[in-house]
Design a protein around this motif. Structure first.
Motif, mmCIF file in Angstrom:
data_model
loop_
_atom_site.group_PDB
_atom_site.id
_atom_site.type_symbol
_atom_site.label_atom_id
_atom_site.label_comp_id
_atom_site.label_asym_id
_atom_site.label_seq_id
_atom_site.Cartn_x
_atom_site.Cartn_y
_atom_site.Cartn_z
ATOM 1 N N GLY A 3 -53.047 21.043 4.603
ATOM 2 C CA GLY A 3 -52.545 19.679 4.653
ATOM 3 C C GLY A 3 -52.836 19.004 5.986
ATOM 4 O O GLY A 3 -52.433 17.883 6.209
ATOM 5 N N ILE A 4 -53.517 19.691 6.876
ATOM 6 C CA ILE A 4 -53.879 19.135 8.182
ATOM 7 C C ILE A 4 -55.305 18.622 8.096
ATOM 8 O O ILE A 4 -56.201 19.312 7.622
ATOM 9 N N ASP A 5 -55.519 17.419 8.550
ATOM 10 C CA ASP A 5 -56.854 16.819 8.549
ATOM 11 C C ASP A 5 -57.626 17.323 9.768
ATOM 12 O O ASP A 5 -57.769 16.638 10.772
ATOM 13 N N TRP A 6 -58.125 18.567 9.677
ATOM 14 C CA TRP A 6 -58.824 19.167 10.813
ATOM 15 C C TRP A 6 -60.059 18.370 11.198
ATOM 16 O O TRP A 6 -60.337 18.180 12.377
ATOM 17 N N ARG A 7 -60.791 17.903 10.211
ATOM 18 C CA ARG A 7 -62.002 17.130 10.497
ATOM 19 C C ARG A 7 -61.646 15.883 11.302
ATOM 20 O O ARG A 7 -62.289 15.559 12.298
ATOM 21 N N GLY A 8 -60.624 15.169 10.858
ATOM 22 C CA GLY A 8 -60.188 13.959 11.562
ATOM 23 C C GLY A 8 -59.678 14.264 12.964
ATOM 24 O O GLY A 8 -59.970 13.539 13.922
ATOM 25 N N LEU A 9 -58.905 15.340 13.091
ATOM 26 C CA LEU A 9 -58.379 15.722 14.414
ATOM 27 C C LEU A 9 -59.493 16.130 15.358
ATOM 28 O O LEU A 9 -59.504 15.746 16.537
ATOM 29 N N MET A 10 -60.439 16.908 14.849
ATOM 30 C CA MET A 10 -61.550 17.341 15.683
ATOM 31 C C MET A 10 -62.409 16.145 16.101
ATOM 32 O O MET A 10 -62.837 16.037 17.250
ATOM 33 N N GLN A 11 -62.640 15.223 15.181
ATOM 34 C CA GLN A 11 -63.421 14.040 15.505
ATOM 35 C C GLN A 11 -62.702 13.203 16.559
ATOM 36 O O GLN A 11 -63.321 12.729 17.507
ATOM 37 N N ALA A 12 -61.398 13.032 16.404
ATOM 38 C CA ALA A 12 -60.635 12.250 17.380
ATOM 39 C C ALA A 12 -60.618 12.934 18.745
ATOM 40 O O ALA A 12 -60.764 12.273 19.776
ATOM 41 N N GLY A 18 -63.450 12.801 23.898
ATOM 42 C CA GLY A 18 -64.483 13.468 24.695
ATOM 43 C C GLY A 18 -64.055 14.816 25.248
ATOM 44 O O GLY A 18 -64.534 15.249 26.295
ATOM 45 N N LEU A 19 -63.166 15.504 24.547
ATOM 46 C CA LEU A 19 -62.686 16.802 25.008
ATOM 47 C C LEU A 19 -63.737 17.886 24.751
ATOM 48 O O LEU A 19 -64.471 17.832 23.760
ATOM 49 N N GLU A 20 -63.789 18.862 25.627
ATOM 50 C CA GLU A 20 -64.606 20.056 25.385
ATOM 51 C C GLU A 20 -63.912 20.862 24.283
ATOM 52 O O GLU A 20 -62.673 20.843 24.171
ATOM 53 N N PRO A 21 -64.668 21.583 23.461
ATOM 54 C CA PRO A 21 -64.045 22.353 22.374
ATOM 55 C C PRO A 21 -62.947 23.308 22.849
ATOM 56 O O PRO A 21 -61.882 23.394 22.224
ATOM 57 N N ALA A 22 -63.172 24.013 23.946
ATOM 58 C CA ALA A 22 -62.150 24.947 24.436
ATOM 59 C C ALA A 22 -60.872 24.210 24.817
ATOM 60 O O ALA A 22 -59.761 24.692 24.562
ATOM 61 N N THR A 23 -61.008 23.034 25.399
ATOM 62 C CA THR A 23 -59.838 22.230 25.768
ATOM 63 C C THR A 23 -59.114 21.748 24.520
ATOM 64 O O THR A 23 -57.884 21.803 24.443
ATOM 65 N N PHE A 24 -59.875 21.284 23.539
ATOM 66 C CA PHE A 24 -59.288 20.811 22.281
ATOM 67 C C PHE A 24 -58.448 21.896 21.624
ATOM 68 O O PHE A 24 -57.315 21.665 21.221
ATOM 69 N N TRP A 25 -58.985 23.116 21.530
ATOM 70 C CA TRP A 25 -58.293 24.185 20.822
ATOM 71 C C TRP A 25 -57.100 24.736 21.589
ATOM 72 O O TRP A 25 -56.253 25.408 21.015
ATOM 73 N N ARG A 26 -57.005 24.455 22.887
ATOM 74 C CA ARG A 26 -55.826 24.884 23.650
ATOM 75 C C ARG A 26 -54.664 23.905 23.522
ATOM 76 O O ARG A 26 -53.540 24.233 23.872
ATOM 77 N N LEU A 27 -54.932 22.708 23.033
ATOM 78 C CA LEU A 27 -53.879 21.704 22.893
ATOM 79 C C LEU A 27 -52.926 22.058 21.757
ATOM 80 O O LEU A 27 -53.334 22.614 20.746
ATOM 81 N N THR A 28 -51.685 21.698 21.954
ATOM 82 C CA THR A 28 -50.733 21.778 20.852
ATOM 83 C C THR A 28 -50.870 20.492 20.040
ATOM 84 O O THR A 28 -51.381 19.484 20.547
ATOM 85 N N PRO A 29 -50.421 20.473 18.790
ATOM 86 C CA PRO A 29 -50.475 19.229 18.016
ATOM 87 C C PRO A 29 -49.749 18.067 18.700
ATOM 88 O O PRO A 29 -50.217 16.932 18.655
ATOM 89 N N VAL A 30 -48.627 18.351 19.352
ATOM 90 C CA VAL A 30 -47.880 17.295 20.045
ATOM 91 C C VAL A 30 -48.702 16.736 21.202
ATOM 92 O O VAL A 30 -48.767 15.522 21.398
ATOM 93 N N GLU A 31 -49.348 17.611 21.971
ATOM 94 C CA GLU A 31 -50.171 17.144 23.083
ATOM 95 C C GLU A 31 -51.319 16.273 22.577
ATOM 96 O O GLU A 31 -51.612 15.226 23.173
#
Length: 93
Positions: A3-12, A18-31
């Protein structure tokens, strides 16, 4: 599906912010929501809303005559696992 729009979140996150992938994946959903400016879309829980939710979903089980202070196993609360009870009216044990 989750139920999570991963594609949309990753695109955003990756393209929009402009986040690096490693930075993106360390974020919490709230962050991530805060970075996207969406955190303001969720109103804070007010005392009035909490009272409304408590009325809609009461803890008390009147049919059991226990005042609602039973654990899921059905045994009355004991000193072993009881830390305290916080009530909506501000009182507590």
């Amino acid at each position: 599906m989750s139920g999570i729009d991963w594609r949309g979140l990753m695109q955003a996150g990756l393209h929009g912010l402009g986040l690096e992938p490693a930075t993106f994946w360390r974020l919490t959903p709230v962050e991530l929501r805060m970075m996207l400016g969406r955190e303001q879309m969720v109103p804070p829980l007010t005392r009035a809303r909490l009272a409304e939710l408590a009325a809609a979903f009461p803890d008390a089980r009147e049919d059991q005559g226990d005042g609602g202070y039973r654990n899921d196993a059905g045994a009355a609360g004991s000193a072993r696992g009881a830390i305290g009870v916080i009530r909506v009216d501000g009182g507590g044990v």
